[in-house]
Design a protein around this motif. Structure first.
Motif, PDB file in Angstrom:
ATOM      1  N   MET A 433       0.846  -1.195   0.000  1.00  0.00           N
ATOM      2  CA  MET A 433       0.000   0.000   0.000  1.00  0.00           C
ATOM      3  C   MET A 433       0.878   1.241   0.000  1.00  0.00           C
ATOM      4  SD  MET A 433      -2.608  -1.329   2.882  1.00  0.00           S
ATOM      5  CE  MET A 433      -3.039  -3.064   2.893  1.00  0.00           C
ATOM      6  N   ASP A 434       0.406   2.271  -0.684  1.00  0.00           N
ATOM      7  CA  ASP A 434       1.164   3.519  -0.699  1.00  0.00           C
ATOM      8  C   ASP A 434       0.385   4.614   0.029  1.00  0.00           C
ATOM      9  OD1 ASP A 434      -0.839   4.275  -2.369  1.00  0.00           O
ATOM     10  OD2 ASP A 434       0.379   4.407  -4.173  1.00  0.00           O
ATOM     11  N   ASP A 435       0.831   5.863  -0.122  1.00  0.00           N
ATOM     12  CA  ASP A 435       0.231   6.942   0.669  1.00  0.00           C
ATOM     13  C   ASP A 435      -1.209   7.258   0.264  1.00  0.00           C
ATOM     14  OD1 ASP A 435       0.860   8.028  -1.749  1.00  0.00           O
ATOM     15  OD2 ASP A 435       2.517   9.271  -1.011  1.00  0.00           O
ATOM     16  N   THR A 436      -1.747   6.594  -0.756  1.00  0.00           N
ATOM     17  CA  THR A 436      -3.153   6.834  -1.095  1.00  0.00           C
ATOM     18  C   THR A 436      -4.079   5.874  -0.349  1.00  0.00           C
ATOM     19  OG1 THR A 436      -3.004   5.355  -2.988  1.00  0.00           O
ATOM     20  CG2 THR A 436      -2.619   7.684  -3.418  1.00  0.00           C
ATOM     21  N   SER A 437      -3.526   5.019   0.502  1.00  0.00           N
ATOM     22  CA  SER A 437      -4.375   4.111   1.277  1.00  0.00           C
ATOM     23  C   SER A 437      -4.499   4.606   2.708  1.00  0.00           C
ATOM     24  CB  SER A 437      -3.778   2.706   1.291  1.00  0.00           C
ATOM     25  OG  SER A 437      -3.922   2.117   0.033  1.00  0.00           O
ATOM     26  N   CYS A 438      -5.730   4.567   3.221  1.00  0.00           N
ATOM     27  CA  CYS A 438      -5.978   4.970   4.605  1.00  0.00           C
ATOM     28  C   CYS A 438      -5.985   3.720   5.468  1.00  0.00           C
ATOM     29  CB  CYS A 438      -7.321   5.688   4.696  1.00  0.00           C
ATOM     30  SG  CYS A 438      -7.919   5.832   6.382  1.00  0.00           S
ATOM     31  N   MET A 439      -5.142   3.685   6.471  1.00  0.00           N
ATOM     32  CA  MET A 439      -4.986   2.454   7.243  1.00  0.00           C
ATOM     33  C   MET A 439      -6.224   2.134   8.084  1.00  0.00           C
ATOM     34  SD  MET A 439      -2.271   1.754   5.898  1.00  0.00           S
ATOM     35  CE  MET A 439      -1.939   0.181   6.622  1.00  0.00           C
ATOM     36  N   VAL A 440      -6.952   3.161   8.500  1.00  0.00           N
ATOM     37  CA  VAL A 440      -8.186   2.899   9.262  1.00  0.00           C
ATOM     38  C   VAL A 440      -9.200   2.237   8.332  1.00  0.00           C
ATOM     39  CG1 VAL A 440      -9.935   3.898  10.757  1.00  0.00           C
ATOM     40  CG2 VAL A 440      -7.705   4.983  10.584  1.00  0.00           C
ATOM     41  N   GLY A 478     -16.056   9.926  10.629  1.00  0.00           N
ATOM     42  CA  GLY A 478     -15.823  11.108  11.443  1.00  0.00           C
ATOM     43  C   GLY A 478     -16.680  11.172  12.694  1.00  0.00           C
ATOM     44  N   ALA A 479     -17.449  10.110  12.972  1.00  0.00           N
ATOM     45  CA  ALA A 479     -18.323  10.140  14.143  1.00  0.00           C
ATOM     46  C   ALA A 479     -17.686   9.466  15.356  1.00  0.00           C
ATOM     47  CB  ALA A 479     -19.649   9.452  13.803  1.00  0.00           C
ATOM     48  N   GLY A 480     -16.450   9.003  15.195  1.00  0.00           N
ATOM     49  CA  GLY A 480     -15.821   8.242  16.267  1.00  0.00           C
ATOM     50  C   GLY A 480     -15.323   9.109  17.404  1.00  0.00           C
ATOM     51  N   THR A 481     -15.232   8.503  18.589  1.00  0.00           N
ATOM     52  CA  THR A 481     -14.680   9.193  19.753  1.00  0.00           C
ATOM     53  C   THR A 481     -13.523   8.367  20.308  1.00  0.00           C
ATOM     54  OG1 THR A 481     -16.080   7.995  21.297  1.00  0.00           O
ATOM     55  CG2 THR A 481     -16.973  10.032  20.380  1.00  0.00           C
ATOM     56  N   MET A 482     -12.784   8.933  21.249  1.00  0.00           N
ATOM     57  CA  MET A 482     -11.671   8.193  21.844  1.00  0.00           C
ATOM     58  C   MET A 482     -12.190   6.999  22.641  1.00  0.00           C
ATOM     59  SD  MET A 482      -8.976   9.464  20.687  1.00  0.00           S
ATOM     60  CE  MET A 482      -7.571   8.945  21.655  1.00  0.00           C
ATOM     61  N   ASP A 483     -13.424   7.117  23.155  1.00  0.00           N
ATOM     62  CA  ASP A 483     -14.012   5.977  23.868  1.00  0.00           C
ATOM     63  C   ASP A 483     -14.211   4.796  22.922  1.00  0.00           C
ATOM     64  OD1 ASP A 483     -14.025   7.363  26.160  1.00  0.00           O
ATOM     65  OD2 ASP A 483     -16.172   7.889  26.127  1.00  0.00           O
ATOM     66  N   ASP A 484     -14.613   5.115  21.668  1.00  0.00           N
ATOM     67  CA  ASP A 484     -14.783   4.052  20.678  1.00  0.00           C
ATOM     68  C   ASP A 484     -13.483   3.286  20.480  1.00  0.00           C
ATOM     69  OD1 ASP A 484     -17.386   4.755  20.301  1.00  0.00           O
ATOM     70  OD2 ASP A 484     -17.016   5.966  18.498  1.00  0.00           O
ATOM     71  N   ARG A 519      -1.233   4.347  14.722  1.00  0.00           N
ATOM     72  CA  ARG A 519      -2.193   4.866  15.680  1.00  0.00           C
ATOM     73  C   ARG A 519      -2.518   6.333  15.403  1.00  0.00           C
ATOM     74  NH1 ARG A 519      -3.514   2.395  20.453  1.00  0.00           N
ATOM     75  NH2 ARG A 519      -4.878   3.656  21.742  1.00  0.00           N
ATOM     76  N   ASN A 520      -1.495   7.064  14.942  1.00  0.00           N
ATOM     77  CA  ASN A 520      -1.718   8.489  14.688  1.00  0.00           C
ATOM     78  C   ASN A 520      -2.832   8.721  13.668  1.00  0.00           C
ATOM     79  OD1 ASN A 520      -0.092   7.326  12.811  1.00  0.00           O
ATOM     80  ND2 ASN A 520       1.209   9.129  12.507  1.00  0.00           N
ATOM     81  N   GLU A 521      -2.978   7.775  12.707  1.00  0.00           N
ATOM     82  CA  GLU A 521      -4.050   7.955  11.718  1.00  0.00           C
ATOM     83  C   GLU A 521      -5.426   7.818  12.360  1.00  0.00           C
ATOM     84  OE1 GLU A 521      -3.881   6.245   7.865  1.00  0.00           O
ATOM     85  OE2 GLU A 521      -1.696   6.366   7.771  1.00  0.00           O
ATOM     86  N   TYR A 522      -5.543   6.898  13.317  1.00  0.00           N
ATOM     87  CA  TYR A 522      -6.811   6.755  14.046  1.00  0.00           C
ATOM     88  C   TYR A 522      -7.117   8.058  14.788  1.00  0.00           C
ATOM     89  CZ  TYR A 522      -7.184   1.649  13.416  1.00  0.00           C
ATOM     90  OH  TYR A 522      -7.336   0.391  12.897  1.00  0.00           O
ATOM     91  N   ILE A 523      -6.069   8.582  15.471  1.00  0.00           N
ATOM     92  CA  ILE A 523      -6.259   9.800  16.265  1.00  0.00           C
ATOM     93  C   ILE A 523      -6.682  10.967  15.360  1.00  0.00           C
ATOM     94  CG2 ILE A 523      -5.163  11.394  17.924  1.00  0.00           C
ATOM     95  CD1 ILE A 523      -5.110   8.635  19.084  1.00  0.00           C
ATOM     96  N   GLU A 524      -6.032  11.068  14.192  1.00  0.00           N
ATOM     97  CA  GLU A 524      -6.394  12.139  13.254  1.00  0.00           C
ATOM     98  C   GLU A 524      -7.866  12.045  12.848  1.00  0.00           C
ATOM     99  OE1 GLU A 524      -2.035  12.467  11.108  1.00  0.00           O
ATOM    100  OE2 GLU A 524      -3.771  11.799   9.944  1.00  0.00           O
ATOM    101  N   HIS A 525      -8.308  10.825  12.591  1.00  0.00           N
ATOM    102  CA  HIS A 525      -9.704  10.628  12.195  1.00  0.00           C
ATOM    103  C   HIS A 525     -10.652  11.064  13.306  1.00  0.00           C
ATOM    104  CE1 HIS A 525      -8.205   8.221   8.848  1.00  0.00           C
ATOM    105  NE2 HIS A 525      -9.430   8.120   8.384  1.00  0.00           N
ATOM    106  N   ILE A 526     -10.269  10.753  14.549  1.00  0.00           N
ATOM    107  CA  ILE A 526     -11.180  10.997  15.663  1.00  0.00           C
ATOM    108  C   ILE A 526     -11.138  12.459  16.109  1.00  0.00           C
ATOM    109  CG2 ILE A 526     -11.639  10.436  18.086  1.00  0.00           C
ATOM    110  CD1 ILE A 526     -10.549   7.594  17.424  1.00  0.00           C
ATOM    111  N   VAL A 527      -9.903  12.980  16.308  1.00  0.00           N
ATOM    112  CA  VAL A 527      -9.774  14.313  16.890  1.00  0.00           C
ATOM    113  C   VAL A 527      -9.872  15.416  15.837  1.00  0.00           C
ATOM    114  CG1 VAL A 527      -8.300  15.816  18.270  1.00  0.00           C
ATOM    115  CG2 VAL A 527      -8.383  13.363  18.758  1.00  0.00           C
ATOM    116  N   GLU A 528      -9.098  15.252  14.747  1.00  0.00           N
ATOM    117  CA  GLU A 528      -9.069  16.326  13.745  1.00  0.00           C
ATOM    118  C   GLU A 528     -10.093  16.134  12.639  1.00  0.00           C
ATOM    119  OE1 GLU A 528      -5.032  16.766  12.280  1.00  0.00           O
ATOM    120  OE2 GLU A 528      -4.273  16.087  14.216  1.00  0.00           O
TER     121      GLU A 528
END
Lengths: 546, 165
Positions: A433-440, A478-484, A519-528
């Protein structure tokens, strides 16, 4: 059929071949056939006739480098031509006895030089449906050697000493499995070849069955002799019609030559094989589910023990191995266990076939010695990521495996090394996979797969995968939270620890490995509310945030 | 002890004889259920109630079990397919190479969702879990014929060719 008769067939096949000055091999694997390599073969044959050239045109199995298909190999010159279409036929025919056609030449030395071919030694070299071709490349010699000169215990010992481990993904020592079935009590035993290649993104078994089916049959017959079975089944996916038709014709040929059926090799050994079609259920790759499917029932697994080695098909001792495992048997018997054990790494011997796909230049099938670095496979053999994009992750083991980042590319490929970093060897899918794939999103894709493929028998897998899929979808929209996120991690361990079979036990792996390395990609999805690859549609959520 | 008699063929249709042939070859053994259903589907295109009932009775398998098997495996379908079938692969390699765009394009063009058939019974849109041609991803099958490295435009062009026919 005796060894002498086998030699005769081989000799006459070779002398038949020597009548021709050239051999033109045209790949008839699935990849090249989809680009009409059958028409290429026809037009080359016509062009040769028109020019009065003395050459033999052969259809072969997969040559491996599907990205450059349709492929044509001219021997003895060894010129490999890529992207051949019928209009090139005349040029190729005219080039015999002359200089090779330069504009068609495929110069990928580094792609082929790093590979070691054991399983694929005949792929792309012989006509899969001509038993004479297989016999001329030492085919069925191992079977007759085993029947005439070795005891069943001797065969098991040789396989054990070779260090061969199951190629279906689990990596269980093959010799140990054979020994257990051989020792199991019972006059009726079965040998099953698992060709239910459900892992999406993997096509090694398909290619082996289409390119060299006799090799698998020979491996099964040797296994049957070693464990004392007289009946075998090959379970193939119904989605592989070409593999099924080639197998059917090879079974007929093997029987006609007395290499299957009664009194094989003029000994008292009887063995025959039947084909069973799968019907599209990933879980049937699990051995007890596969047995249920052969028995005509829903493919649901059952708790083990008892293991199939003691109570399998219809309650009888049953040996189940993967296609690639059986394809390794004949060379081990022929060349000895020491030769095989000399290839590979300390605890993983021999080679592994990988289906190299995704965002990589040289997509196709490669066979490499165990212990080779992932980086070498991807950057040298695979030719790296095309289109100026940046490498992001490599996925091995399919829905049961994990995604590994760039920093892990220097590990050597072996069962233990891959497991220690959170992935698995699996059956051999390797998706880049390259940078056009989203790991989440990738994790969500695999979870959706496991959710729909869960057989529904045990609750952790049936309900757990559905819940995890819901949570991952929330994060992707984009509806996810850190609790999820915390809930997902909790669910992962529950499903992993408590599921009945391998499907559920490994279903969390893609999530766990992406959480570990991305993990940072998950955080970006949730927080930003941001997806750096631009795959997830999060505009609505981002607006609310703004 | 009552002697088991085979049920009569559901109709005059010769295809039932092919189905019966598969079961006879397997000695009407219960484990031939999946094989028999494969033959039904390749002969008739789908498994309808009559077929499942006929196979179940012939093999002495409870109807519930036959129905269970027919619905468990993805390869079997209970709905008749359209005149043409387009199957888009959604395996991992195809997904990474953007098969979701192909699926969306086909859905838009046909005005149906995946797994459905157009109202006129012309075209079915199916999704495959991997057809094992990953090196040519993304791939589609048009009436069983495989084409690789597809784009959304090529999918739409193919559907237009069928519409003109």
């Amino acid at each position: 059929m005796t060894i002498e008769e086998l030699d005769q067939i081989a000799a006459s096949a070779r002398s038949e071949r020597e009548k021709f000055e050239h051999e033109i091999n045209v790949c008839h694997g699935t990849g090249c056939l989809s680009q009409h390599s059958d028409r290429v073969k026809e037009s080359i044959a016509q062009a040769l006739q028109a020019l009065g050239k003395n050459a033999y045109v052969r259809r072969t199995g997969c040559m491996g480098l599907c990205a450059a298909g349709p492929l044509v190999l001219v021997d003895p010159e060894g010129s490999l031509y890529q992207h051949v279409n019928p209009s090139h036929a005349e040029k190729i025919a005219a080039s015999l006895d002359d200089k090779p056609v330069e504009e068609l030449q495929c110069n990928l030395r580094e792609h082929f030089d790093q590979q070691v071919h054991i399983v694929l030694e005949n792929s792309g070299r012989i006509d899969p449906e001509r038993v004479e071709d297989y016999i001329a490349s030492d085919g069925y010699r191992a079977l007759l050697m085993a029947l005439n000169d070795m005891t069943p215990q001797g065969v098991v010992r040789q396989i054990t000493e070779s260090g061969l481990r199951g190629r279906g993904g689990g990596g269980y020592p093959t010799g140990l499995k054979w020994g257990t079935v051989a020792k199991a009590k019972g006059d009726v035993k079965y040998v099953i070849c698992n060709g239910d290649e459900g892992d999406p993104g993997a096509f090694m078994d398909r290619s082996v069955l289409e390119s060299d089916p006799h090799r698998v049959l020979e491996g099964m017959a040797i296994a049957a002799y070693a464990v004392g079975a007289s009946k075998g089944y090959i379970y193939v996916r119904a989605e592989y019609p070409l593999a099924v038709s080639r197998l059917t014709s090879c079974l007929r040929d093997a029987r006609r030559h007395g290499l299957l059926g009664n009194n094989i090799g003029n000994t008292h050994f009887n063995f025959d094989v039947e084909i069973r079609l799968g019907a599209g259920a990933f879980v049937c790759g699990e051995e007890t589910a596969l047995i249920a499917s052969i028995e005509g029932r829903r493919g649901t697994p059952r708790p083990r023990p008892p293991y199939p080695a003691s109570s399998g098909l219809w309650g009888k001792p049953t040996l189940i191995n993967n296609v690639e495992t059986f394809a390794n048997i004949a060379p081990i018997i022929r060349k000895g266990s020491r030769w095989f054990a000399g290839i590979g790494s300390a605890r993983s011997k021999g080679t592994k076939v990988f289906a190299l796909t995704g965002k990589i230049t040289n997509t196709g099938l490669v066979e490499v010695p165990m212990g080779i670095k992932l980086r070498e496979i991807i950057e040298v053999i695979g030719g790296g990521v095309p289109g100026g994009h940046k490498f992001k992750a490599v996925q091995t083991g399919g829905p049961s495996g994990g995604c590994l980042p760039e920093s892990m590319l220097d590990i050597g490929v072996s069962y233990d090394a891959l497991q220690s970093v959170g992935s698995i060897m699996g059956s051999g899918g390797m998706i880049v996979m390259d940078d056009t794939s989203c790991m989440v999103n990738v994790a969500r894709f695999f979870m959706e797969f496991c959710m729909t493929e869960s057989c529904g028998k045990c609750v952790p897998c049936r309900a757990g995968t559905a819940q995890m899929h819901t949570l991952l979808t929330r994060i992707c929209t984009g509806a996810g939270t850190m609790d999820d996120l915390a809930l997902i991690e909790d669910l992962c361990s529950t499903v992993k620890e408590t599921s009945l079979c391998g499907l559920g036990q490994t279903a969390p792996n893609p999530v766990l490995s992406t959480l570990k390395y991305f993990r940072n990609e998950y955080i970006e999805h949730i927080v930003e509310k941001r997806c750096r690859a631009g795959v997830c549609n999060m505009e609505a959520a981002a607006e609310v945030l703004a | 002890m009552p002697v088991f008699t085979l049920p009569p063929l559901p109709s005059e249709d010769n295809r039932w004889k092919i189905v019966n042939g598969t079961m006879r070859k397997n000695g009407y053994a219960r484990h031939a259920l999946i094989e028999a259903l494969h033959t039904v589907q390749s002969s008739f295109g789908c498994l309808d109630d009559d077929a499942i009932r006929f196979v179940a009775q012939s093999l002495r398998v409870p109807l519930s079990q036959a129905y269970g098997v027919a619905t468990f495996y993805h390869y079997f379908t209970l709905k008749p397919p359209g005149k043409h079938t387009i199957t888009i692969c959604a395996g991992t390699a195809c997904y990474i190479k953007g098969s979701d765009k192909l699926i969306a394009a086909a859905e838009r063009k046909l005005g149906i969702k995946q797994g459905q058939t157009t109202a006129d019974g012309e075209i079915s849109l199916m999704i495959a879990r991997c057809v094992g041609a990953c090196s040519r991803a993304p791939v589609m099958l048009c009436d069983g014929e495989l084409s690789g490295q597809m784009s959304a435009e090529q999918v739409q062009a193919q559907l237009e060719r069928w519409a003109v026919e």
